[in-house]
Design a protein around this motif. Structure first.
Motif, short mmCIF file in Angstrom:
data_model
loop_
_atom_site.label_atom_id
_atom_site.label_comp_id
_atom_site.label_asym_id
_atom_site.label_seq_id
_atom_site.Cartn_x
_atom_site.Cartn_y
_atom_site.Cartn_z
N GLU A 171 34.34 76.56 25.55
CA GLU A 171 34.67 75.12 25.55
C GLU A 171 36.13 74.90 25.17
OE1 GLU A 171 31.60 73.72 22.90
OE2 GLU A 171 30.26 73.22 24.58
N GLU A 172 36.65 75.71 24.26
CA GLU A 172 38.07 75.60 23.87
C GLU A 172 38.97 75.86 25.08
OE1 GLU A 172 41.45 77.97 21.24
OE2 GLU A 172 39.36 78.64 21.16
N LEU B 38 32.26 75.85 33.11
CA LEU B 38 31.07 75.00 32.93
C LEU B 38 29.81 75.75 33.33
CD1 LEU B 38 32.37 71.52 34.17
CD2 LEU B 38 31.91 72.24 31.81
N ILE C 119 29.97 80.01 22.81
CA ILE C 119 30.12 78.79 23.61
C ILE C 119 31.36 78.01 23.19
CG2 ILE C 119 29.08 76.55 24.15
CD1 ILE C 119 26.35 77.91 24.02
N HIS D 235 38.15 75.71 28.22
CA HIS D 235 37.92 74.63 29.19
C HIS D 235 38.78 73.42 28.82
CE1 HIS D 235 35.94 71.21 31.13
NE2 HIS D 235 35.61 72.07 32.07
N GLY D 236 38.83 73.08 27.55
CA GLY D 236 39.65 71.95 27.09
C GLY D 236 41.13 72.17 27.34
N ILE E 166 28.97 78.12 30.49
CA ILE E 166 28.37 77.38 29.37
C ILE E 166 26.90 77.09 29.66
CG2 ILE E 166 28.37 75.18 28.13
CD1 ILE E 166 31.50 75.26 28.44
#
Length: 161
Positions: free
Chosen positions: A115-116, A42, A111, A118-119, A45
């Motif tokens: 995010e991928e 996070l 980004i 992180h998911g 990002i």
């Protein structure tokens, strides 16, 4: 004065973290590793979206490096592949994919890739928490089951070292 206060806050946070780690079960330590990697992503990002590109490049790189270190030297290194069987092997491959994806994301300032990952970490964390919740319920086989159930995947000795 501000520097002194900030040092005090940092020292307090460090003591709190060390106390939490020392008191945590092996199951909770894995959750903490997931949390640490997700917070680092996070942060990456946020730095990638920052208007101050020059200052954010180094901070983004540091945050992504921290996440990769947690994934490789925490989550991946603690896998017990002999006891965990196919599940541990699959997790090892997924952790490897995440690290490679983050390395590419850092180079390309991607980004969506961060995010991928992180998911993926969020999904794994959720599953790990559910395993712990089920083992801590009164109908479970007791505290020994809570400590032993997830340990077939992650070695507790490596996490607590």
């Amino acid at each position: 004065m501000f520097g002194t206060m900030q040092r005090g806050v940092n020292a307090y946070a460090k003591v709190g973290l060390e106390t939490g780690v020392a008191a945590a079960s092996p199951h909770k330590l894995v959750v903490m590793l997931y949390d640490g990697a997700m917070v680092a992503l996070l942060s990456a990002i946020n730095h990638m979206k920052s208007a101050n590109a020059t200052a954010s490049i180094a901070a983004k790189g540091a945050a992504i490096s921290k996440a990769i270190t947690i994934i490789d030297n925490g989550l991946r290194a603690s896998l017990d592949k002999s006891a965990g069987g196919e599940i541990a092997q699959n997790l090892d491959a997924l952790y490897d994919y995440m690290s490679r994806r983050l390395l590419q994301a850092n180079i390309k300032n991607d980004i969506a890739a961060v995010e991928e990952v992180h998911g993926l970490l969020s999904d794994l964390r959720g599953a790990w928490v559910q395993i712990g919740d089920k083992n801590e319920q009164p109908g479970a086989a007791g505290p020994a089951a809570a400590a032993a159930a997830p340990s077939f995947l992650h070695k507790a000795t490596l996490l607590s070292a």
